[in-house]
Scaffold this motif. Structure first.
Motif, PDB file in Angstrom:
ATOM      1  N   ASP A  24      47.299  16.672  53.721  1.00  0.00           N
ATOM      2  CA  ASP A  24      46.786  15.613  52.848  1.00  0.00           C
ATOM      3  C   ASP A  24      45.330  15.297  53.170  1.00  0.00           C
ATOM      4  O   ASP A  24      44.502  15.107  52.261  1.00  0.00           O
ATOM      5  CB  ASP A  24      47.638  14.356  53.005  1.00  0.00           C
ATOM      6  N   ARG A  25      45.002  15.250  54.457  1.00  0.00           N
ATOM      7  CA  ARG A  25      43.618  14.986  54.840  1.00  0.00           C
ATOM      8  C   ARG A  25      42.704  16.116  54.368  1.00  0.00           C
ATOM      9  O   ARG A  25      41.601  15.863  53.871  1.00  0.00           O
ATOM     10  CB  ARG A  25      43.513  14.818  56.353  1.00  0.00           C
ATOM     11  N   LEU A  26      43.168  17.344  54.502  1.00  0.00           N
ATOM     12  CA  LEU A  26      42.372  18.489  54.072  1.00  0.00           C
ATOM     13  C   LEU A  26      42.087  18.439  52.574  1.00  0.00           C
ATOM     14  O   LEU A  26      40.978  18.754  52.132  1.00  0.00           O
ATOM     15  CB  LEU A  26      43.095  19.789  54.417  1.00  0.00           C
ATOM     16  N   ARG A  27      43.088  18.089  51.782  1.00  0.00           N
ATOM     17  CA  ARG A  27      42.872  17.994  50.329  1.00  0.00           C
ATOM     18  C   ARG A  27      41.748  17.017  50.020  1.00  0.00           C
ATOM     19  O   ARG A  27      40.892  17.288  49.162  1.00  0.00           O
ATOM     20  CB  ARG A  27      44.159  17.564  49.629  1.00  0.00           C
ATOM     21  N   GLU A  28      41.741  15.882  50.698  1.00  0.00           N
ATOM     22  CA  GLU A  28      40.672  14.906  50.478  1.00  0.00           C
ATOM     23  C   GLU A  28      39.316  15.472  50.891  1.00  0.00           C
ATOM     24  O   GLU A  28      38.313  15.303  50.186  1.00  0.00           O
ATOM     25  CB  GLU A  28      40.976  13.625  51.267  1.00  0.00           C
ATOM     26  N   GLN A  29      39.273  16.130  52.030  1.00  0.00           N
ATOM     27  CA  GLN A  29      38.011  16.682  52.519  1.00  0.00           C
ATOM     28  C   GLN A  29      37.491  17.788  51.613  1.00  0.00           C
ATOM     29  O   GLN A  29      36.289  17.860  51.330  1.00  0.00           O
ATOM     30  CB  GLN A  29      38.208  17.206  53.947  1.00  0.00           C
ATOM     31  N   LEU A  30      38.386  18.649  51.135  1.00  0.00           N
ATOM     32  CA  LEU A  30      37.968  19.746  50.264  1.00  0.00           C
ATOM     33  C   LEU A  30      37.546  19.236  48.887  1.00  0.00           C
ATOM     34  O   LEU A  30      36.611  19.764  48.285  1.00  0.00           O
ATOM     35  CB  LEU A  30      39.100  20.768  50.146  1.00  0.00           C
ATOM     36  N   THR A  31      38.231  18.217  48.416  1.00  0.00           N
ATOM     37  CA  THR A  31      37.822  17.602  47.146  1.00  0.00           C
ATOM     38  C   THR A  31      36.411  17.055  47.256  1.00  0.00           C
ATOM     39  O   THR A  31      35.566  17.264  46.364  1.00  0.00           O
ATOM     40  CB  THR A  31      38.799  16.474  46.756  1.00  0.00           C
ATOM     41  N   HIS A  32      36.126  16.361  48.343  1.00  0.00           N
ATOM     42  CA  HIS A  32      34.781  15.819  48.551  1.00  0.00           C
ATOM     43  C   HIS A  32      33.755  16.942  48.679  1.00  0.00           C
ATOM     44  O   HIS A  32      32.654  16.859  48.104  1.00  0.00           O
ATOM     45  CB  HIS A  32      34.757  14.943  49.799  1.00  0.00           C
ATOM     46  N   ARG A  33      34.115  18.007  49.384  1.00  0.00           N
ATOM     47  CA  ARG A  33      33.163  19.087  49.658  1.00  0.00           C
ATOM     48  C   ARG A  33      32.815  19.878  48.406  1.00  0.00           C
ATOM     49  O   ARG A  33      31.653  20.252  48.196  1.00  0.00           O
ATOM     50  CB  ARG A  33      33.768  20.032  50.712  1.00  0.00           C
ATOM     51  N   PHE A  34      33.796  20.140  47.569  1.00  0.00           N
ATOM     52  CA  PHE A  34      33.574  21.047  46.448  1.00  0.00           C
ATOM     53  C   PHE A  34      33.488  20.356  45.090  1.00  0.00           C
ATOM     54  O   PHE A  34      32.832  20.862  44.184  1.00  0.00           O
ATOM     55  CB  PHE A  34      34.683  22.107  46.401  1.00  0.00           C
ATOM     56  N   ASP A  35      34.147  19.224  44.927  1.00  0.00           N
ATOM     57  CA  ASP A  35      34.141  18.546  43.628  1.00  0.00           C
ATOM     58  C   ASP A  35      33.152  17.389  43.586  1.00  0.00           C
ATOM     59  O   ASP A  35      32.388  17.251  42.620  1.00  0.00           O
ATOM     60  CB  ASP A  35      35.547  18.011  43.294  1.00  0.00           C
ATOM     61  N   ASP A  36      33.147  16.559  44.633  1.00  0.00           N
ATOM     62  CA  ASP A  36      32.322  15.356  44.620  1.00  0.00           C
ATOM     63  C   ASP A  36      30.887  15.625  45.035  1.00  0.00           C
ATOM     64  O   ASP A  36      29.967  14.956  44.552  1.00  0.00           O
ATOM     65  CB  ASP A  36      32.924  14.297  45.563  1.00  0.00           C
ATOM     66  N   ASN A  37      30.683  16.589  45.924  1.00  0.00           N
ATOM     67  CA  ASN A  37      29.349  16.805  46.489  1.00  0.00           C
ATOM     68  C   ASN A  37      29.093  18.293  46.708  1.00  0.00           C
ATOM     69  O   ASN A  37      28.868  18.739  47.832  1.00  0.00           O
ATOM     70  CB  ASN A  37      29.234  16.042  47.817  1.00  0.00           C
ATOM     71  N   PRO A  38      29.116  19.097  45.631  1.00  0.00           N
ATOM     72  CA  PRO A  38      29.013  20.548  45.801  1.00  0.00           C
ATOM     73  C   PRO A  38      27.625  20.979  46.288  1.00  0.00           C
ATOM     74  O   PRO A  38      26.604  20.390  45.925  1.00  0.00           O
ATOM     75  CB  PRO A  38      29.289  21.091  44.397  1.00  0.00           C
ATOM     76  N   HIS A  39      27.605  22.004  47.119  1.00  0.00           N
ATOM     77  CA  HIS A  39      26.365  22.563  47.650  1.00  0.00           C
ATOM     78  C   HIS A  39      25.577  23.225  46.520  1.00  0.00           C
ATOM     79  O   HIS A  39      26.152  23.835  45.613  1.00  0.00           O
ATOM     80  CB  HIS A  39      26.706  23.586  48.739  1.00  0.00           C
ATOM     81  N   GLY A  40      24.247  23.136  46.594  1.00  0.00           N
ATOM     82  CA  GLY A  40      23.405  23.686  45.541  1.00  0.00           C
ATOM     83  C   GLY A  40      23.501  25.190  45.371  1.00  0.00           C
ATOM     84  O   GLY A  40      23.220  25.720  44.290  1.00  0.00           O
ATOM     85  N   ASP A  41      23.887  25.903  46.430  1.00  0.00           N
ATOM     86  CA  ASP A  41      24.015  27.357  46.358  1.00  0.00           C
ATOM     87  C   ASP A  41      25.443  27.818  46.097  1.00  0.00           C
ATOM     88  O   ASP A  41      25.710  29.031  46.105  1.00  0.00           O
ATOM     89  CB  ASP A  41      23.527  27.993  47.670  1.00  0.00           C
ATOM     90  N   LEU A  42      26.344  26.883  45.856  1.00  0.00           N
ATOM     91  CA  LEU A  42      27.748  27.233  45.716  1.00  0.00           C
ATOM     92  C   LEU A  42      27.972  28.238  44.588  1.00  0.00           C
ATOM     93  O   LEU A  42      28.688  29.242  44.766  1.00  0.00           O
ATOM     94  CB  LEU A  42      28.575  25.969  45.473  1.00  0.00           C
ATOM     95  N   ALA A  43      27.366  27.992  43.439  1.00  0.00           N
ATOM     96  CA  ALA A  43      27.573  28.892  42.293  1.00  0.00           C
ATOM     97  C   ALA A  43      27.027  30.292  42.589  1.00  0.00           C
ATOM     98  O   ALA A  43      27.641  31.296  42.213  1.00  0.00           O
ATOM     99  CB  ALA A  43      26.905  28.309  41.044  1.00  0.00           C
ATOM    100  N   ARG A  44      25.893  30.360  43.264  1.00  0.00           N
ATOM    101  CA  ARG A  44      25.310  31.670  43.593  1.00  0.00           C
ATOM    102  C   ARG A  44      26.195  32.441  44.553  1.00  0.00           C
ATOM    103  O   ARG A  44      26.453  33.634  44.373  1.00  0.00           O
ATOM    104  CB  ARG A  44      23.912  31.476  44.185  1.00  0.00           C
ATOM    105  N   TRP A  45      26.680  31.765  45.592  1.00  0.00           N
ATOM    106  CA  TRP A  45      27.547  32.438  46.563  1.00  0.00           C
ATOM    107  C   TRP A  45      28.864  32.859  45.916  1.00  0.00           C
ATOM    108  O   TRP A  45      29.351  33.970  46.163  1.00  0.00           O
ATOM    109  CB  TRP A  45      27.823  31.519  47.745  1.00  0.00           C
TER     110      TRP A  45
END
Length: 330
Positions: free
Chosen positions: A27-48
């Motif tokens: 459950d904690r991981l789901r929250e962390q991954l949601t924040h990492r990829f949905d709420d605050n995605p890295h600027g190079d994410l699409a390129r990678w």
């Protein structure tokens, strides 16, 4: 353009954790991954992700995980367009720092010869067959694959660097059923007292921690009773109690806090409750082990040493020396 579907990537692991009694961690991981990829995605994410998606589709891939380079093989040789597509995709994930890797004949000469470190550590490890392993600060996951090659039953690596994640996924793409995963989280993101792993590795992390004893306690909390810690870190010569704290940078690295002597490290392990702690290897880092390559074109160790005295860093501190220690949790 397709977007990175983290739920598909991490879903099987989250399900596994839930079913194995680690629902709170899942459950904690789901929250962390949601924040990492949905709420605050890295600027190079699409390129990678685009580079990952452009890797050629291949069937019946096999792997050799017990040699210097993590090696992927195809039953039929890649044609020229496939080889060009493969190399372009892998170069889209530069710089490659930890390895080496061999993708169907395309050799990635990484900055670090991580195989040299593995060869130094391996003779002193408990038998890894069937063990559940955590690799803290795993980079691109090179050592995770080597652990699987030694028969580990389950390997989870953690490292917050998203480029490392996509480098790992470039291998996992061809080995989707391998029991190895890399989570883009920090040590402090894990629940306290997981007590879920037979072996925990922390290699090249301790000197980046402001509170090294707290890091050792966190590592201890990941282990089951009787579990093994494998600790590798920068050290300096000196008596018990001695530790170097750089004034600012060390070897041009900003976030280096403490470089203890080996005897000090042993005392730290004792004070944090480990038993049977021992130093199994001490090795100077050379410019043959860490260097710039065609796959990592930025400055490397040679640029961080004193040009007039390569036994010292450019700041005048003792040159990099790394020790490996092994200890058990009572």
């Amino acid at each position: 353009m397709a977007t990175f579907d983290w739920q598909s990537t991490f879903g099987p692991l989250l399900t596994e954790l839930t079913q194995s009694g680690q629902a709170l961690w899942a459950d904690r991981l789901r929250e962390q991954l949601t924040h990492r990829f949905d709420d605050n995605p890295h600027g190079d994410l699409a390129r990678w992700f685009g580079a990952l998606q452009s890797l050629p589709e291949l069937a019946e891939v096999s792997a050799a995980l017990d040699r210097s380079a993590i090696t992927l093989r195809s039953p039929t040789p890649l044609n020229e367009p496939q080889q060009a597509e493969l190399e372009a995709a892998l170069r889209g994930l530069m710089p490659w720092r930890k390895g080496p890797f061999d993708f169907f004949g395309t050799h990635i000469d990484t900055e670090w010869r991580s195989d040299w470190k593995w060869d130094r550590v391996l003779p002193y490890l408990s038998d890894l067959r069937g063990r559940r392993i955590l690799d803290v600060g795993c980079g691109s996951g090179y050592h995770c694959w080597r652990m699987l090659g030694e028969g580990a039953g389950r390997v989870i690596g953690i490292d917050p660097g998203l480029l490392f994640l996509f480098q790992f996924l470039s291998v996992k793409r061809y080995l989707p059923d391998a029991p190895v995963d890399l989570l883009p989280v920090r040590m402090e993101d894990l629940p306290d007292q997981l007590q879920a792993f037979d072996t925990t590795f922390s290699m090249g992390v301790l000197y980046h921690r402001r509170s090294p004893l707290d890091h050792l306690l966190e590592l201890k909390g990941t282990l089951r009773r009787g579990g093994e810690l494998v600790l590798e870190t920068l050290v300096v010569d000196g008596p018990e109690g001695y530790s170097l704290m750089p004034e600012d940078r060390y070897g041009q690295m900003r976030n280096v806090w403490f470089l203890p002597s080996c005897d000090t490290l042993l005392r730290w392990l004792d004070r944090t409750g480990f038993r049977n702690a021992r130093v199994v290897d001490v090795t100077d880092t050379t410019t043959e082990e860490q260097r710039s390559t065609d796959w990592m074109r930025f400055n490397s160790l040679a640029d961080f040493l004193d040009p007039n005295d390569p036994g010292k860093t450019i700041e005048g501190y003792p040159g990099p020396k790394r020790a490996t220690l092994i200890a058990e949790k009572p």
